[in-house]
Design a protein around this motif. Structure first.
Motif, short mmCIF file in Angstrom:
data_model
loop_
_atom_site.label_atom_id
_atom_site.label_comp_id
_atom_site.label_asym_id
_atom_site.label_seq_id
_atom_site.Cartn_x
_atom_site.Cartn_y
_atom_site.Cartn_z
N SER A 166 0.83 -1.21 0.00
CA SER A 166 0.00 0.00 0.00
C SER A 166 0.87 1.26 0.00
CB SER A 166 -0.95 0.01 1.20
OG SER A 166 -0.23 -0.09 2.40
N ASP A 167 1.99 1.24 0.70
CA ASP A 167 2.92 2.38 0.69
C ASP A 167 3.44 2.62 -0.73
OD1 ASP A 167 2.58 2.09 3.42
OD2 ASP A 167 4.61 1.35 3.78
N HIS A 168 3.78 1.53 -1.40
CA HIS A 168 4.32 1.62 -2.76
C HIS A 168 3.27 2.23 -3.70
CE1 HIS A 168 6.83 0.54 -6.19
NE2 HIS A 168 5.73 0.14 -6.77
N VAL A 169 2.05 1.78 -3.61
CA VAL A 169 1.00 2.29 -4.48
C VAL A 169 0.78 3.77 -4.22
CG1 VAL A 169 -1.49 2.18 -4.96
CG2 VAL A 169 -0.15 0.07 -4.75
N ILE A 170 0.72 4.17 -2.97
CA ILE A 170 0.45 5.56 -2.63
C ILE A 170 1.60 6.48 -3.08
CG2 ILE A 170 0.18 7.17 -0.69
CD1 ILE A 170 -2.36 5.52 -1.41
N TYR A 171 2.85 6.09 -2.82
CA TYR A 171 3.95 6.98 -3.22
C TYR A 171 4.02 7.13 -4.73
CZ TYR A 171 7.93 4.47 -5.25
OH TYR A 171 8.77 3.82 -6.10
N ARG A 172 3.68 6.06 -5.48
CA ARG A 172 3.71 6.15 -6.95
C ARG A 172 2.62 7.07 -7.48
NH1 ARG A 172 7.39 6.31 -9.60
NH2 ARG A 172 6.49 5.47 -11.46
N LEU A 173 1.55 7.24 -6.70
CA LEU A 173 0.50 8.18 -7.11
C LEU A 173 0.90 9.63 -6.83
CD1 LEU A 173 -2.65 6.28 -5.82
CD2 LEU A 173 -1.96 6.60 -8.20
N MET A 174 1.84 9.83 -5.91
CA MET A 174 2.20 11.19 -5.51
C MET A 174 3.54 11.67 -6.04
SD MET A 174 0.70 11.37 -1.61
CE MET A 174 2.05 10.50 -0.91
N TYR A 175 4.45 10.76 -6.37
CA TYR A 175 5.79 11.14 -6.79
C TYR A 175 6.16 10.47 -8.11
CZ TYR A 175 6.32 12.83 -2.04
OH TYR A 175 6.15 13.50 -0.86
N SER A 176 7.02 11.14 -8.85
CA SER A 176 7.56 10.56 -10.08
C SER A 176 9.04 10.27 -9.86
CB SER A 176 7.38 11.53 -11.25
OG SER A 176 6.02 11.67 -11.56
N SER A 177 9.61 9.55 -10.79
CA SER A 177 11.02 9.16 -10.71
C SER A 177 11.69 9.47 -12.04
CB SER A 177 11.13 7.67 -10.38
OG SER A 177 10.37 6.92 -11.30
N LEU A 178 13.02 9.39 -12.06
CA LEU A 178 13.72 9.63 -13.32
C LEU A 178 13.32 8.62 -14.37
CD1 LEU A 178 17.36 10.44 -12.12
CD2 LEU A 178 15.54 12.03 -12.76
N PHE A 179 13.29 7.36 -13.95
CA PHE A 179 12.92 6.26 -14.85
C PHE A 179 11.88 5.40 -14.16
CE2 PHE A 179 17.34 7.42 -15.55
CZ PHE A 179 17.35 7.70 -16.90
N THR A 180 11.09 4.73 -14.94
CA THR A 180 10.11 3.79 -14.41
C THR A 180 10.02 2.62 -15.37
OG1 THR A 180 7.90 3.60 -13.46
CG2 THR A 180 8.09 4.84 -15.52
N TYR A 181 9.24 1.62 -15.02
CA TYR A 181 9.07 0.48 -15.91
C TYR A 181 7.80 0.65 -16.72
CZ TYR A 181 12.90 -1.64 -13.48
OH TYR A 181 14.15 -1.88 -12.98
N ASP B 271 12.20 4.18 -10.39
CA ASP B 271 11.19 4.22 -9.32
C ASP B 271 11.63 4.91 -8.04
OD1 ASP B 271 9.22 3.15 -10.90
OD2 ASP B 271 9.58 1.10 -10.26
N ILE B 272 12.82 5.47 -7.97
CA ILE B 272 13.19 6.25 -6.78
C ILE B 272 12.45 7.59 -6.86
CG2 ILE B 272 15.05 7.42 -5.56
CD1 ILE B 272 16.97 5.29 -6.61
N PRO B 273 11.62 7.90 -5.88
CA PRO B 273 10.83 9.14 -5.94
C PRO B 273 11.71 10.37 -5.82
CG PRO B 273 10.59 8.11 -3.80
CD PRO B 273 11.38 7.15 -4.64
N ILE B 274 11.45 11.35 -6.66
CA ILE B 274 12.20 12.60 -6.61
C ILE B 274 11.41 13.59 -5.76
CG2 ILE B 274 13.21 14.48 -7.96
CD1 ILE B 274 14.53 11.68 -8.34
N LEU B 275 12.09 14.16 -4.76
CA LEU B 275 11.45 15.05 -3.80
C LEU B 275 11.69 16.51 -4.15
CD1 LEU B 275 12.66 13.20 -0.59
CD2 LEU B 275 10.58 12.78 -1.92
N CYS B 276 10.79 17.36 -3.69
CA CYS B 276 10.92 18.80 -3.86
C CYS B 276 11.87 19.33 -2.78
CB CYS B 276 9.55 19.47 -3.73
SG CYS B 276 9.60 21.26 -3.87
N LYS B 277 13.03 19.82 -3.20
CA LYS B 277 14.03 20.31 -2.25
C LYS B 277 13.47 21.45 -1.40
CE LYS B 277 18.57 22.49 -2.02
NZ LYS B 277 19.69 23.05 -2.79
N ASP B 278 12.72 22.36 -2.01
CA ASP B 278 12.19 23.51 -1.26
C ASP B 278 11.32 23.07 -0.10
OD1 ASP B 278 13.46 25.20 -3.01
OD2 ASP B 278 11.67 25.66 -4.18
N TYR B 279 10.56 22.00 -0.25
CA TYR B 279 9.69 21.52 0.82
C TYR B 279 10.42 20.60 1.78
CZ TYR B 279 6.02 19.03 3.26
OH TYR B 279 5.25 18.47 4.25
#
Length: 199
Positions: free
Chosen positions: A65-80, A185-193
């Motif tokens: 469930s954590d994986h599903v939720i983070y993928r809905l909120m964050y993007s990554s450089l590459f994905t499958y 799939d490594i989520p990229i975070l907003c540095k400012d936040y």
């Protein structure tokens, strides 16, 4: 005699099907009436997730469930891709790999100029575009806080550098054929936040 038996069997089968079909009608009409009443009084469609989210931190993914939720909120450089045929560009628009004479390698990743960090307070805001600084911040944060989900995938990376607003250079200790898979799939975070949050 054989044709008489088959006719009787057909008639019995038709009667059974008719009885079953007619017995379902009262239930169908009650459900339809209930659904119609609900639809007329409630215009909200509710879509839900039956599991609880264990951890909302995208750097500490523990359950499915954590994986599903983070993928809905964050993007990554590459994905499958949908067929899991290997990494495809997500926030990245392309990459170039250079093998250094000492056996190490450099991966230069170009980023899209059309990605923005948004929030529920202003979901249309374009005030926080994705930059190379966000990628560098994310990867350094992961390595500075080992023991979570993603540090294993970055363990062979020696440095991350923003070489432009939308270009990142990643130094890898040796020639690693799976580096793009590792970055997927490594989520990229907003540095400012995220830089304003305590560990």
């Amino acid at each position: 005699m054989n044709s008489l038996t088959s006719r009787v069997a057909r008639i019995v089968a038709v009667v059974i099907v008719a009885v079953l079909a007619l017995s379902v009608l009262p239930f169908m009409s009650e459900e339809a009436a209930a659904a119609e009443t609900t639809a007329s009084t409630d215009s909200i469609v509710r879509v839900g997730w039956m599991e609880e989210v264990y951890n909302w931190n995208p750097l500490k993914v523990e359950m499915e469930s954590d994986h599903v939720i983070y993928r809905l909120m964050y993007s990554s450089l590459f994905t499958y891709d949908q067929d899991l045929q290997g990494p495809v560009c997500d926030l990245a628009t392309g990459y170039n790999i250079v093998v250094n004479p000492d056996g190490s390698m450099r991966v230069v990743v170009s980023l899209t100029t059309n990605a923005y960090f948004r929030n529920s307070a202003d979901p249309t805001s374009m005030a926080h575009p994705l930059t190379a600084d966000d990628v560098v911040y994310t990867f350094n944060l992961i390595l500075e806080n080992p023991g979570y989900t993603w540090d294993y995938y970055l363990r062979d990376c020696t440095s991350f550098t923003a070489i432009g607003d939308y270009t990142v250079s990643i130094e890898v200790a040796y020639t690693k054929g799976t580096i793009i898979d590792d970055l997927a799939d490594i989520p990229i975070l907003c540095k400012d936040y995220w830089s304003t949050l305590a560990n």
